[in-house]
Structures are given as structure tokens and as C-alpha cells.
Design an enzyme around this catalytic site. Structure first.
Site, PDB file in Angstrom:
ATOM      1  N   ASN A   1      12.555 -14.737  16.075  1.00 54.96           N
ATOM      2  CA  ASN A   1      13.218 -13.938  17.109  1.00 54.96           C
ATOM      3  C   ASN A   1      13.788 -12.686  16.449  1.00 54.96           C
ATOM      4  O   ASN A   1      14.785 -12.760  15.742  1.00 54.96           O
ATOM      5  CB  ASN A   1      14.327 -14.787  17.743  1.00 54.96           C
ATOM      6  CG  ASN A   1      15.182 -13.992  18.706  1.00 54.96           C
ATOM      7  OD1 ASN A   1      14.800 -12.904  19.135  1.00 54.96           O
ATOM      8  ND2 ASN A   1      16.339 -14.542  19.059  1.00 54.96           N
TER       9      ASN A   1
ATOM     10  N   LYS B   1      15.172 -10.211  17.864  1.00 51.13           N
ATOM     11  CA  LYS B   1      16.303  -9.662  18.639  1.00 51.13           C
ATOM     12  C   LYS B   1      16.096  -8.153  18.829  1.00 51.13           C
ATOM     13  O   LYS B   1      14.949  -7.705  18.800  1.00 51.13           O
ATOM     14  CB  LYS B   1      17.639  -9.982  17.968  1.00 51.13           C
ATOM     15  CG  LYS B   1      17.727 -11.435  17.527  1.00 51.13           C
ATOM     16  CD  LYS B   1      19.099 -11.833  17.117  1.00 51.13           C
ATOM     17  CE  LYS B   1      19.041 -13.216  16.483  1.00 51.13           C
ATOM     18  NZ  LYS B   1      20.328 -13.863  16.438  1.00 51.13           N
TER      19      LYS B   1
ATOM     20  N   HIS C   1      18.373 -18.018  25.324  1.00 48.98           N
ATOM     21  CA  HIS C   1      18.990 -17.763  24.013  1.00 48.98           C
ATOM     22  C   HIS C   1      20.504 -17.609  24.185  1.00 48.98           C
ATOM     23  O   HIS C   1      20.976 -17.023  25.156  1.00 48.98           O
ATOM     24  CB  HIS C   1      18.393 -16.506  23.368  1.00 48.98           C
ATOM     25  CG  HIS C   1      18.787 -16.389  21.937  1.00 48.98           C
ATOM     26  ND1 HIS C   1      20.015 -15.892  21.551  1.00 48.98           N
ATOM     27  CD2 HIS C   1      18.153 -16.767  20.795  1.00 48.98           C
ATOM     28  CE1 HIS C   1      20.101 -15.952  20.231  1.00 48.98           C
ATOM     29  NE2 HIS C   1      18.992 -16.472  19.744  1.00 48.98           N
TER      30      HIS C   1
ATOM     31  N   GLU D   1      22.590 -15.711  22.927  1.00 45.28           N
ATOM     32  CA  GLU D   1      23.119 -14.343  23.081  1.00 45.28           C
ATOM     33  C   GLU D   1      23.006 -13.886  24.526  1.00 45.28           C
ATOM     34  O   GLU D   1      23.782 -13.043  24.981  1.00 45.28           O
ATOM     35  CB  GLU D   1      22.404 -13.392  22.107  1.00 45.28           C
ATOM     36  CG  GLU D   1      22.914 -13.592  20.692  1.00 45.28           C
ATOM     37  CD  GLU D   1      21.913 -13.329  19.592  1.00 45.28           C
ATOM     38  OE1 GLU D   1      20.890 -12.660  19.843  1.00 45.28           O
ATOM     39  OE2 GLU D   1      22.153 -13.802  18.464  1.00 45.28           O
TER      40      GLU D   1
ATOM     41  N   GLU E   1      19.900 -24.641  19.129  1.00 45.83           N
ATOM     42  CA  GLU E   1      20.520 -23.604  18.299  1.00 45.83           C
ATOM     43  C   GLU E   1      22.030 -23.627  18.503  1.00 45.83           C
ATOM     44  O   GLU E   1      22.543 -23.014  19.451  1.00 45.83           O
ATOM     45  CB  GLU E   1      19.997 -22.222  18.704  1.00 45.83           C
ATOM     46  CG  GLU E   1      18.503 -22.061  18.561  1.00 45.83           C
ATOM     47  CD  GLU E   1      18.144 -20.601  18.350  1.00 45.83           C
ATOM     48  OE1 GLU E   1      17.594 -20.290  17.299  1.00 45.83           O
ATOM     49  OE2 GLU E   1      18.451 -19.770  19.220  1.00 45.83           O
TER      50      GLU E   1
ATOM     51  N   GLY F   1      23.244 -16.658  12.922  1.00 44.77           N
ATOM     52  CA  GLY F   1      23.614 -15.413  12.245  1.00 44.77           C
ATOM     53  C   GLY F   1      24.857 -15.524  11.373  1.00 44.77           C
ATOM     54  O   GLY F   1      25.408 -14.514  10.952  1.00 44.77           O
TER      55      GLY F   1
ATOM     56  N   SER G   1      20.624 -19.829  11.162  1.00 40.90           N
ATOM     57  CA  SER G   1      20.723 -19.540   9.721  1.00 40.90           C
ATOM     58  C   SER G   1      19.683 -20.271   8.874  1.00 40.90           C
ATOM     59  O   SER G   1      19.975 -20.655   7.727  1.00 40.90           O
ATOM     60  CB  SER G   1      22.149 -19.815   9.219  1.00 40.90           C
ATOM     61  OG  SER G   1      23.060 -18.952   9.871  1.00 40.90           O
TER      62      SER G   1
END
Ligand code: PEP
Length: 248
Positions: free
Chosen positions: A10, A12, A95, A97, A165, A171, A211
Site C-alpha cells: 500500500n 498510500k 484501511h 486511515e 492491521e 507506520g 510495520s
């Protein structure tokens, strides 16, 4: 049971024409294992470029997002029909985010997932708890709630890959331990056994994301319910190839 190892990337909202080309060039030059399915998701602006530059048979290009309706007066959105027009066969949905920053609800994500599947796309459906939810010990409840919104309206899960996730691991450099990931993946599969049936639950691939890098990926090697990875930051780097090869 032989679930095919799967690695998603991904990107992003990262990259330029040049950097996306160079990531794809690196994949093209790599000797990738034929038994690993790879899907990379560049920003939508570079999807067409990625489709044209990718030369690897085992690598597909996916979108990071799709809308819950057909093409029309939806400013800024991308519809499934347009993705298919570009020969894109995969999309992410859910996702974190988008769940946390854009405030997409479980129901909206389920609708988008359904629309994408109905049109013929395959979907990487992302789920996972926040740090706060983890501290409250409700990880599996959160995952179950996010999955149930989907199973309420989708019966056929054959074109869905689930990506677990944990938001606190994305991240941050703080990946879940392989044991913790395995425990949650097993809980997710057990939940799916009850909701979508034994057969589908056994076949579905559950990826870990958060990560993952070229070094820690191989630590998950012996985890029976970790069927691959969804990778953010490291998918932009040459070590992505090490993650793809981590089960060899
Ligand atoms: C992601 O955003 O899907 C992700 C897993 O990010 P990272 O690998 O950078 O934690």
C-alpha cells in the site's frame, strides 16, 4: 491447508511518476517466487502507469479505494467500472486511515466492498483495533464488528482477502509480535467460521499489516493463520522483495 501466500503493498499518498516507475522496475528485475501472489496499490493517479510498466505475472495492480456506487456525480470519487476499464482487478477497502481520518463507517465500507465485488473486483478488506481498543481488551470484538458489517450483506467471500492491521502498529515501527498476530488471526478465523461457514473461513487468507519490514517478515513464517502481509512504508523500498520472499 494450502492458502497461497499473499503480499500486498500500500503506497498510500506517496510517490511520483518517477518513484512509482522505479519501484515497479525493481520488481520487474527481481526473481520473484511464482507461488506468491503480490498486489501493489499505488496512488490512483499512477494506476495506469503501473499497469503498463508491470511485467511480472505474479504481480497485480490494485486501487487503495473505490466508491460504493456506479460512475456519476460523485466529485473526487473513483468507481469500480473505471478501475476495471484500466485493467485493475483489486482494491483495498476499510484501511484504518480511511476509517479514522475520513471517518468511513463499517456500513459504508461494507457497501463499497459489496459494490466492488459485484462489479468483479477482488478486495483486500482491512480491519483492526486502535490502541485504546487494545487497552480495553476488545480487539476481537472490534474485528468481529467490522467483519459482521460485511458478512451481513456479502455471502461469497471467495474474492476477499482480510488484512488484520492493528492501528497502533501502522507506520509506528512497532509490529505486533508473531505470537500476538497469530492469536488474533486465529480469533478472526474462528469468528468467520461462525458467520460465513467453516469452508469459506478455512480458505480465506488473513494478512498481517503494521510495520512489517524485510527483517521481521520471516519471524511470522511458522504462524499457521498468517497467510501474508499488507505492507505500507516498506513497500516503497527494495526490501519489499525480501518480504515477498520471506516464506521461502
Ligand atoms: C498500512 O498502511 O497498510 C501499513 C501496514 O503500513 P506500515 O507497513 O507502514 O505500518
Amino acid at each position: 491447508m494450502g492458502r497461497q501466500f499473499f503480499v500486498g503493498g500500500n503506497f498510500k499518498a506517496n510517490g511520483t511518476k518517477q518513484s512509482v516507475s522505479s519501484i515497479i522496475d525493481n520488481l520487474n528485475k527481481s526473481n520473484l517466487p511464482s507461488e506468491v501472489e503480490v498486489v501493489i496499490c499505488p496512488p490512483s493517479l499512477y494506476l495506469d502507469l503501473a499497469v503498463h510498466e508491470n511485467k511480472q505475472k505474479t504481480v497485480s495492480i490494485g486501487a487503495q479505494n473505490v466508491f460504493n456506487k456506479s460512475c456519476g456525480a460523485f466529485t473526487g470519487e473513483i468507481c469500480a467500472e473505471q478501475l476495471l476499464d484500466l485493467n485493475i482487478n483489486w482494491t483495498l477497502t476499510g484501511h484504518s486511515e480511511r476509517r479514522t481520518i475520513i471517518k468511513e463507517s463499517d456500513e459504508f465500507i461494507a457497501e463499497k466492498t459489496k459494490y466492488a465485488l459485484d462489479k468483479g473486483l477482488s478486495v483486500i478488506l482491512c480491519i483492526g483495533e486502535t490502541l485504546d481498543e487494545r487497552k480495553q481488551n476488545i480487539t476481537l470484538d472490534v474485528c468481529a464488528r467490522q467483519l459482521d458489517a460485511v458478512s451481513k450483506i456479502i455471502k461469497d467471500w471467495s474474492k476477499i482477502v482480510v488484512a488484520y492491521e492493528p492501528v497502533w502498529a501502522i507506520g509506528t515501527g512497532l509490529a505486533a509480535t508473531p505470537d500476538d498476530a497469530e492469536e488474533t488471526h486465529k480469533g478472526i478465523r474462528d469468528h468467520l467460521r461462525k458467520t460465513i461457514g467453516e469452508d469459506q473461513a478455512e480458505k480465506i487468507r488473513i494478512l498481517y499489516g503494521g510495520s512489517v519490514n524485510g527483517k521481521n517478515a520471516k519471524d511470522f513464517k511458522d504462524k499457521a493463520n498468517v497467510d501474508g502481509f499488507l505492507v505500507g512504508g516498506a513497500s516503497l523500498k527494495p526490501e519489499f522483495v525480501d518480504i515477498i520472499k520471506s516464506r521461502l
